[in-house]
Write a protein that holds these residues in place. Structure first.
Motif, mmCIF file in Angstrom:
data_model
loop_
_atom_site.group_PDB
_atom_site.id
_atom_site.type_symbol
_atom_site.label_atom_id
_atom_site.label_comp_id
_atom_site.label_asym_id
_atom_site.label_seq_id
_atom_site.Cartn_x
_atom_site.Cartn_y
_atom_site.Cartn_z
ATOM 1 N N ALA A 151 -10.229 -1.148 -2.830
ATOM 2 C CA ALA A 151 -10.423 -0.417 -4.177
ATOM 3 C C ALA A 151 -8.909 0.076 -3.694
ATOM 4 O O ALA A 151 -8.037 0.720 -2.818
ATOM 5 C CB ALA A 151 -11.266 1.003 -4.072
ATOM 6 N N PHE A 152 -8.497 -0.119 -5.146
ATOM 7 C CA PHE A 152 -7.341 1.179 -4.943
ATOM 8 C C PHE A 152 -6.761 2.350 -5.869
ATOM 9 O O PHE A 152 -8.285 2.498 -6.207
ATOM 10 C CB PHE A 152 -6.739 -0.090 -6.244
ATOM 11 C CG PHE A 152 -4.973 0.306 -6.945
ATOM 12 C CD1 PHE A 152 -3.989 0.576 -6.861
ATOM 13 C CD2 PHE A 152 -4.822 0.833 -8.453
ATOM 14 C CE1 PHE A 152 -2.969 0.939 -6.929
ATOM 15 C CE2 PHE A 152 -3.793 1.486 -9.014
ATOM 16 C CZ PHE A 152 -2.952 1.228 -8.406
ATOM 17 N N ASP A 153 -6.184 2.416 -5.261
ATOM 18 C CA ASP A 153 -6.335 4.495 -5.411
ATOM 19 C C ASP A 153 -4.940 4.720 -6.571
ATOM 20 O O ASP A 153 -3.872 4.701 -6.052
ATOM 21 C CB ASP A 153 -6.103 5.278 -4.413
ATOM 22 C CG ASP A 153 -6.004 6.533 -4.250
ATOM 23 O OD1 ASP A 153 -6.104 7.067 -5.487
ATOM 24 O OD2 ASP A 153 -5.230 6.974 -3.277
ATOM 25 N N PRO A 154 -5.491 4.704 -7.717
ATOM 26 C CA PRO A 154 -4.373 5.466 -8.877
ATOM 27 C C PRO A 154 -3.413 5.748 -8.259
ATOM 28 O O PRO A 154 -2.476 6.657 -9.291
ATOM 29 C CB PRO A 154 -5.001 4.944 -10.056
ATOM 30 C CG PRO A 154 -6.691 6.001 -9.583
ATOM 31 C CD PRO A 154 -6.622 5.106 -7.795
ATOM 32 N N GLU A 155 -3.709 7.089 -7.709
ATOM 33 C CA GLU A 155 -3.313 8.496 -7.688
ATOM 34 C C GLU A 155 -2.533 8.265 -6.320
ATOM 35 O O GLU A 155 -2.018 9.190 -6.531
ATOM 36 C CB GLU A 155 -4.775 9.567 -7.407
ATOM 37 C CG GLU A 155 -5.503 10.202 -8.559
ATOM 38 C CD GLU A 155 -5.093 10.234 -9.380
ATOM 39 O OE1 GLU A 155 -3.723 10.884 -9.728
ATOM 40 O OE2 GLU A 155 -4.908 9.711 -11.129
ATOM 41 N N GLY A 156 -2.307 7.175 -5.997
ATOM 42 C CA GLY A 156 -1.810 7.144 -4.179
ATOM 43 C C GLY A 156 -0.447 6.682 -5.442
ATOM 44 O O GLY A 156 -0.140 6.663 -6.209
ATOM 45 N N LEU A 211 -2.979 -7.721 -5.620
ATOM 46 C CA LEU A 211 -3.719 -6.539 -6.212
ATOM 47 C C LEU A 211 -4.037 -7.689 -7.562
ATOM 48 O O LEU A 211 -3.132 -8.206 -8.564
ATOM 49 C CB LEU A 211 -2.779 -5.354 -6.821
ATOM 50 C CG LEU A 211 -2.931 -4.302 -7.564
ATOM 51 C CD1 LEU A 211 -4.398 -3.590 -6.375
ATOM 52 C CD2 LEU A 211 -2.429 -3.300 -8.098
ATOM 53 N N THR A 212 -5.760 -6.883 -8.635
ATOM 54 C CA THR A 212 -6.055 -7.866 -9.759
ATOM 55 C C THR A 212 -7.531 -6.595 -9.803
ATOM 56 O O THR A 212 -8.253 -5.996 -9.296
ATOM 57 C CB THR A 212 -6.139 -8.939 -8.606
ATOM 58 O OG1 THR A 212 -7.433 -9.886 -9.986
ATOM 59 C CG2 THR A 212 -7.381 -9.105 -7.809
ATOM 60 N N LEU A 215 9.956 -4.164 1.584
ATOM 61 C CA LEU A 215 9.783 -5.912 0.677
ATOM 62 C C LEU A 215 11.340 -5.831 -0.115
ATOM 63 O O LEU A 215 11.712 -7.152 -0.278
ATOM 64 C CB LEU A 215 8.540 -6.295 -0.063
ATOM 65 C CG LEU A 215 6.913 -6.568 0.704
ATOM 66 C CD1 LEU A 215 5.729 -6.654 -0.208
ATOM 67 C CD2 LEU A 215 7.547 -7.490 1.515
ATOM 68 N N ILE A 216 11.470 -5.030 -0.858
ATOM 69 C CA ILE A 216 12.327 -5.394 -1.493
ATOM 70 C C ILE A 216 13.814 -6.058 -1.005
ATOM 71 O O ILE A 216 14.665 -6.561 -1.435
ATOM 72 C CB ILE A 216 12.833 -3.953 -2.901
ATOM 73 C CG1 ILE A 216 11.919 -3.841 -3.695
ATOM 74 C CG2 ILE A 216 13.783 -4.175 -3.428
ATOM 75 C CD1 ILE A 216 11.730 -2.011 -4.732
ATOM 76 N N ARG A 230 0.624 -0.907 0.297
ATOM 77 C CA ARG A 230 -0.161 -0.454 0.155
ATOM 78 C C ARG A 230 0.673 1.495 -0.036
ATOM 79 O O ARG A 230 0.691 2.189 -0.043
ATOM 80 C CB ARG A 230 -0.915 -0.036 1.277
ATOM 81 C CG ARG A 230 -1.772 -1.468 1.421
ATOM 82 C CD ARG A 230 -2.776 -1.170 -0.087
ATOM 83 N NE ARG A 230 -3.704 -2.544 0.350
ATOM 84 C CZ ARG A 230 -4.555 -2.238 0.803
ATOM 85 N NH1 ARG A 230 -5.224 -1.481 1.783
ATOM 86 N NH2 ARG A 230 -5.656 -3.396 0.767
ATOM 87 N N SER A 231 2.197 1.321 0.015
ATOM 88 C CA SER A 231 2.508 2.374 0.275
ATOM 89 C C SER A 231 4.363 1.948 -0.031
ATOM 90 O O SER A 231 5.081 0.611 -0.201
ATOM 91 C CB SER A 231 2.976 3.034 1.750
ATOM 92 O OG SER A 231 4.070 2.040 2.519
ATOM 93 N N GLN A 232 4.793 3.086 -0.566
ATOM 94 C CA GLN A 232 6.349 3.044 -0.844
ATOM 95 C C GLN A 232 7.662 2.388 -0.026
ATOM 96 O O GLN A 232 8.080 1.889 -0.080
ATOM 97 C CB GLN A 232 6.973 3.895 -1.263
ATOM 98 C CG GLN A 232 8.531 4.988 -1.919
ATOM 99 C CD GLN A 232 8.944 5.756 -2.544
ATOM 100 O OE1 GLN A 232 8.051 6.720 -2.524
ATOM 101 N NE2 GLN A 232 10.413 6.087 -2.853
#
Length: 422
Positions: free
Chosen positions: A360-365, A344-345, A323-324, A315-317
């Protein structure tokens, strides 16, 4: 003969001093003082009973203790005496303490200014009463509890340090009752009268017994994390403790009931990650799964591993970068070029993405799409988002079910209370 008379007179003086008090008749209080086997502590300032050996170890915040300390300043402690007079807000490190009314108390103002009584007991009548009190207070969870040991400590008419003028007449009476069956433990905080909030230290007023640092009421586990506080702790509402009733726990006015064998955080039990999950930071429980599965199979596997288990959703950078770093080590076990499901799907509605948990997925986030991936969807056949090392850990899209493109995944689950061994 002279020695005998001197001893007799001394004993008579001590007995007479003890007998001067009239124990309270408050229904919350257990019997104490004259007429009981209580030990009367010496008048003191910042004093302690010293280590009191116990016939039964008392379970306290995840540990058990074979001795305790009854301290002048309104507390019982474990491991060492707690005689400081400053009520530092809980949680603190080091002090393992039951603070029934922790402030600067002095029972030696010009002689006696209060009495501190204490005793360990397995008296049948006391055990029966303790059993009934816990079963009545907490019937749903502890209706079959049977007490096998009790410790009673009472601060009767105790005064304040630095008393002056009318402050010499201000007195508080309160009691701690420790109860256990050898596994579970409970403490009753009982209050009969509260006439002062604090002593003259910590900017207090020795005449009025008021000031900016009122007494602390609560429990501290000693690790700087686990604790529990009465809602009136360190406030002027302390004056009303003798009439306070817990809206969630049946019992007489002036009583606060707490379970004390389990570690607590705030007013709830300590939370830990499910078995097999790794705690990351303060709030994440993660479990990597190296066996590649289809998207839906991965979701099902996470649900099997823990209650409310699901795919970890990025959900965030901060989550993505965390995770990376985690995946740099994990990747070698997933096969060369193997990806990782992100949760995500857009399976439900083409072009409308949502997270696996239904939000919901926030495309602006925050997003981390690989270049051109949203334009190269192959007529909507690709619906599930993954990330892999070969793409610089950017987000890509593939079919959710296919033999050749199954992915590894990371499950997450919420923390849960520490299970009791009782």
């Amino acid at each position: 003969m002279r020695q005998f008379l001197l001893t007799a007179c001394l004993l008579g003086f001590l007995w007479g001093t003890s007998a001067q008090i009239t124990p309270v008749t408050n229904t919350a209080f257990y019997p104490y003082g004259p007429g009981t086997p209580d030990i009367l502590d010496s008048a003191a300032d910042d004093g302690t009973s010293g280590a009191v050996s116990l016939a039964t170890a008392f379970p306290f915040f995840g540990n058990s203790y074979n001795d305790l300390y009854v301290n002048t300043n309104g507390d019982i402690s474990f491991g060492s005496a707690v005689t400081g007079f400053t009520p530092t807000p809980f949680p603190v490190t080091g002090n393992r303490v039951l603070a029934v009314y922790y402030t600067d108390i002095k029972t030696s103002n010009g002689g006696r200014s209060g009495y501190i009584y204490r005793r360990e007991t397995t008296d049948a009548a006391i055990l029966a009463r303790a059993t009934t009190d816990i079963q009545t207070a907490l019937p749903a969870d502890h209706g079959s509890f049977v007490a096998t040991w009790v410790y009673i400590a009472t601060w009767h008419d105790v005064g304040i340090f630095g008393a002056s003028g009318d402050g010499h007449n201000l007195r508080n009476t309160f009691q701690l009752v420790l109860i256990t069956d050898g596994c579970k433990s409970f403490t009753l905080f009982n209050y009969d009268q509260i006439q002062f909030l604090q002593g003259s230290t910590n900017s207090g007023n020795g005449t009025s017994g008021t000031g900016p640092n009122p007494a602390q009421v609560g429990i501290n586990g000693g690790d700087g994390i686990h604790y529990s506080l009465h809602p009136y702790s360190r406030t002027t509402d302390l004056y009303t403790l003798p009439t306070w009733t817990d809206p969630a726990v049946p019992g007489p006015p002036g009583r606060w009931v707490q379970r004390t064998d389990l570690a607590l955080t705030g007013d709830g039990p300590a939370l830990v990650c499910p078995t097999g999950f790794r705690e990351i930071g303060d709030d994440l429980c993660l479990k990597p799964h190296t066996q590649p599965l289809d998207y839906d199979a991965a979701i099902a596997r996470c649900a099997e591993l823990a209650p409310d288990g699901r795919l970890f959703n990025i959900r965030s950078q901060a989550h993505n970068e965390m995770l990376i770093g985690f995946l740099q080590r994990f990747q070698t076990r997933t096969g060369r070029g193997r990806g990782l499901w992100t949760g995500l799907t857009d399976k439900a509605a083409e072009g409308t993405f949502e997270w696996e948990d239904g939000t919901a997925f926030d495309p602006e986030g925050y997003t981390n799409w690989a270049e051109g991936v949203l334009e190269e969807r192959q007529g909507g056949q690709r619906d599930c988002v993954f990330m892999k090392k070969d793409d610089g850990w950017q987000w890509n899209i593939q079919k959710c079910e296919t033999r050749r493109e199954r992915n590894a995944f990371i499950c997450t689950a919420p923390k849960a209370p520490v299970p009791s061994e009782c």
